[in-house]
Design a protein around this motif. Structure first.
Motif, short mmCIF file in Angstrom:
data_model
loop_
_atom_site.label_atom_id
_atom_site.label_comp_id
_atom_site.label_asym_id
_atom_site.label_seq_id
_atom_site.Cartn_x
_atom_site.Cartn_y
_atom_site.Cartn_z
N ALA A 1 1.04 -1.28 0.16
CA ALA A 1 -0.01 -0.14 -0.27
C ALA A 1 1.31 1.05 0.04
CB ALA A 1 -0.49 0.09 0.98
N ASN B 1 1.21 4.19 -2.41
CA ASN B 1 1.35 5.38 -2.33
C ASN B 1 2.38 6.27 -2.64
OD1 ASN B 1 -1.61 6.00 -1.37
ND2 ASN B 1 -0.72 4.65 0.62
N ASP C 1 1.78 8.16 -5.72
CA ASP C 1 1.19 8.65 -5.98
C ASP C 1 0.92 10.22 -5.46
OD1 ASP C 1 -1.04 6.60 -6.83
OD2 ASP C 1 -1.49 6.39 -4.62
N ILE C 2 2.11 10.09 -4.69
CA ILE C 2 2.28 11.32 -3.96
C ILE C 2 3.35 12.12 -5.06
CG2 ILE C 2 3.73 12.50 -2.45
CD1 ILE C 2 2.39 10.25 -0.52
N ARG D 1 1.55 13.18 -8.30
CA ARG D 1 0.44 14.59 -7.55
C ARG D 1 1.21 15.54 -7.37
NH1 ARG D 1 -2.87 15.92 -3.80
NH2 ARG D 1 -2.27 13.53 -2.56
N ARG D 2 2.23 15.35 -6.09
CA ARG D 2 3.05 16.51 -5.29
C ARG D 2 4.03 16.85 -6.72
NH1 ARG D 2 1.25 14.15 -0.53
NH2 ARG D 2 -0.36 15.32 -0.18
N LYS E 1 1.42 20.19 4.40
CA LYS E 1 2.04 20.07 3.23
C LYS E 1 3.41 20.34 2.72
CE LYS E 1 -2.06 21.69 -0.47
NZ LYS E 1 -2.53 22.31 0.27
N ARG F 1 5.55 17.00 4.11
CA ARG F 1 5.48 15.98 3.06
C ARG F 1 5.53 16.71 1.51
NH1 ARG F 1 3.81 11.36 3.04
NH2 ARG F 1 2.25 11.81 4.84
N LEU G 1 3.59 7.24 4.07
CA LEU G 1 2.17 7.37 4.48
C LEU G 1 1.93 6.84 5.97
CD1 LEU G 1 -1.19 8.50 3.62
CD2 LEU G 1 -1.03 6.21 3.47
N GLU G 2 3.12 5.93 6.10
CA GLU G 2 2.43 5.38 7.87
C GLU G 2 3.62 5.56 8.27
OE1 GLU G 2 0.28 1.84 8.21
OE2 GLU G 2 -0.12 2.15 6.54
N ASP G 3 3.88 5.83 10.23
CA ASP G 3 4.21 6.09 10.58
C ASP G 3 5.66 4.68 10.67
OD1 ASP G 3 4.58 8.36 10.78
OD2 ASP G 3 3.43 9.22 12.57
N GLN G 4 5.44 4.04 10.42
CA GLN G 4 6.38 2.55 11.16
C GLN G 4 6.48 1.75 9.77
OE1 GLN G 4 3.03 -0.30 11.67
NE2 GLN G 4 2.85 1.00 13.34
N ALA G 5 7.19 0.97 9.84
CA ALA G 5 7.70 -0.12 8.41
C ALA G 5 7.47 -1.25 9.00
CB ALA G 5 9.06 0.07 7.75
N ARG G 6 7.44 -2.09 8.63
CA ARG G 6 6.66 -3.78 8.70
C ARG G 6 7.77 -4.51 7.74
NH1 ARG G 6 1.50 -1.55 8.09
NH2 ARG G 6 0.55 -0.35 9.25
N THR H 1 12.08 3.74 7.40
CA THR H 1 10.79 4.85 8.08
C THR H 1 11.93 6.09 8.09
OG1 THR H 1 9.02 5.39 9.11
CG2 THR H 1 10.56 3.89 10.11
#
Lengths: 369, 369
Positions: free
Chosen positions: B13, B17, B20-21, B24-25, B42, B45, B64-69, B158
């Motif tokens: 996911a 993103n 996308d980011i 888009r930006r 903003k 980001r 997008l999230e504050d953690q890596a897995r 991260t």
């Protein structure tokens, strides 16, 4: 569902050494931090022994080596995925109503792990200290870290101490990195938000941001606002048990809930609607924001989460959160829409209007965490 | 012996993103870091997208999230224990002969993992940046981190970005925390040093400390000394294959080899003897130390290790290290003694004398790493 049953980490040698060092070396002589305390020699060792080891004392704290070690087989008992996160804390002031930089440094990292569904386990602690800080001030911060870590059920396993000259940093900066394990049943992700899902929060918003701003300024409110700084791991486990199909959870820190909602809308390509009347705000925070022209949706929180929960589990989720000390003011503030422009967040206002809630532009408040 | 065969982390996911980011930006508009770049909105980001994502780009970087897995089952393919470490880097100056703060922040943490026998895998990156820094300077540091991470075979998964006001930190401080996996065959520990073991180093000592001191001062040596800053993971794997019963390895950073030797003597309750004539020092470093009255045994290194190897594997260890680019000047500098006072380190000097090598007292050089 998840039991913490980890064996003590693999550092029997280190444990033995902790005791040796403590008995062999004396108490710290200096009452003020000097550059020598970051030099890698005797003064640093004494500082670590006297201030950190005493407070963080646990079998995992490996004082002699620069790494902590854990059996992977023990971690695997808790789930299938390892989560890893980091944050540096530069908050000003370092002591504030409701907490201090030490408590914040534990809560922030615990929460970053917990929102992904992880059981937070082990934290590192790296400090950058300004020469001249009182050792007692440092001791107070370290005690706060130790107390909060105990409350959060996490262990500080390794660390780093740097000292920089006067004026080269502002008092103290703390970095904590953390690892946790995610149970196989939990698959959270912002992209999973779907039309019809509800947006829940666990209580009053903006307390942390308002508390810090108030602590810095000259307003001297008669009823000072307290930071909501708290470890959310237990609330999150409670929520996930009650609503196992929860799509996503995120703590609403810098940028407030506005930023979290925008990230969810962005990742899921959905539109989100929230309702001003349903959004829990303390009267003091509302008044504070009105005076200063701030929008509470952008104020930082340090003990508040946003959860995206399917409609059929919303009641169970709310009930479960309200039964927890950190969720008693939990509220259902809005929904993921069936229509609307993908990526767009808006709020139905008190007076029946509709306003777009965009991402924060610029800086609302520096050094908030 | 150890093969890196990890599957990409569990963040499909996040990967979607990232793209996308990025599309888009736009590109970052500001050429200077402002407080808004740490505000969680903003501007932050955009900074992350433009400066960090481009450089660190990899499937593991979860923006997008504050953690890596990571899948624990993938980690378990590499060994039985997880190693975890952290260091903050506050070096001054941030660019120096042989490296910069970015390269150092990767090498230091990679080395802290590698000396325990771990295969370094994933790093976090948390930056505290002073308002007013040129974005191009930051970009250069980040590029250096990315290049060094690639060389070291680690992935930055991260991060965190904080900006503090002018004068609240000195340019930039970087924290990297890291995890790696230790193969079941490796059981390293300082307490395992035994009488008869040899003390090896992988080359000239004190280069980093001398380089930094020289870069700060006004001596302007005609042949400037370069920092030895380098990731040692591959050299260590080479050493461990050649000398599988190696007792202990440690990188000799702050406090120099004197501090490492004292920690070994302390943990193993042995006495250690080293020989001045066998200790590799560059002529420039020796001269530099003589002029300034410094002891090179206490000078920091960022690409040098001390290894305690059993006598019967010493030749194999030396040959293996000398065959590696980072160990071609490896030397056998001393032994763990059969007698002598436990915990004591001494050096046989050039002139036949004997001097005690104690732990560093006070501060030789602040902000060396």
């Amino acid at each position: 569902m998840i039991e913490k049953n980890l064996a003590p980490p693999d550092s029997a040698a280190a444990v033995a050494n902790v005791t040796d060092i403590r008995t062999r070396r004396g108490k710290l002589v200096s009452s003020v931090i000097t550059l020598a305390h970051g030099g890698g020699g005797k003064a640093m060792r004494d500082l670590i022994d006297d201030v950190f080891i005493d407070a963080f004392s646990n079998p995992a704290l490996n004082t002699l080596e620069d790494q902590a070690r854990f059996q992977l087989s023990d971690l695997a008992k808790l789930g299938d995925r390892l989560a890893m996160t980091t944050d540096s804390y530069v908050i000003d002031p370092i002591f504030f109503p409701g907490g201090d930089i030490g408590k914040l440094a534990i809560c922030g990292t615990v929460n970053d792990l917990a929102v992904g569904g992880a059981t937070p386990l082990y934290l590192t602690c790296a400090m950058i200290i300004e020469e001249g800080m009182q050792v007692d001030t440092l001791r107070q911060i370290v005690k706060s870290m130790a107390d909060t870590a105990r409350e959060a059920g996490v262990t500080i396993v390794t660390g780093d101490t740097k000292v920089v000259g006067r004026g080269s940093c502002d008092k103290i900066f703390i970095n904590t990195a953390g690892i946790g394990v995610i149970h196989q049943d939990y698959k959270l992700g912002a992209h999973q938000a779907q039309a019809g899902d509800h947006i829940l929060v666990n209580g009053f918003l903006g307390d942390h941001g308002a508390a810090i701003l108030n602590a810095r300024g000259d307003m001297h409110l008669t009823s000072p606002i307290e930071s909501d700084c708290a470890p959310l791991h237990d609330l999150i486990q409670t929520l996930l048990k009650a609503a196992p199909h929860t799509r996503f959870i995120r703590d609403a820190t810098r940028g407030g809930i506005a930023s979290v909602l925008n990230e969810i809308a962005d990742a899921s390509k959905c539109a989100i609607e929230i309702h001003e009347t349903k959004t829990p705000l303390r009267q003091e925070v509302k008044g504070f924001c009105e005076i200063l022209g701030l929008d509470p949706l952008y104020l930082a929180n340090e003990g508040k989460l946003v959860a995206v929960v399917p409609a059929e589990e919303t009641d169970a989720a709310l009930t479960a959160m309200r039964g927890h000390a950190l969720g008693k003011d939990a509220a259902d503030i809005g929904t993921v829409l069936h229509d609307g422009r993908p990526g767009r967040v808006h709020m139905q206002t008190l007076f029946g209007g509709k306003r777009i809630v965009d991402m924060l532009v610029g800086e609302q408040l520096p050094r908030i965490c």
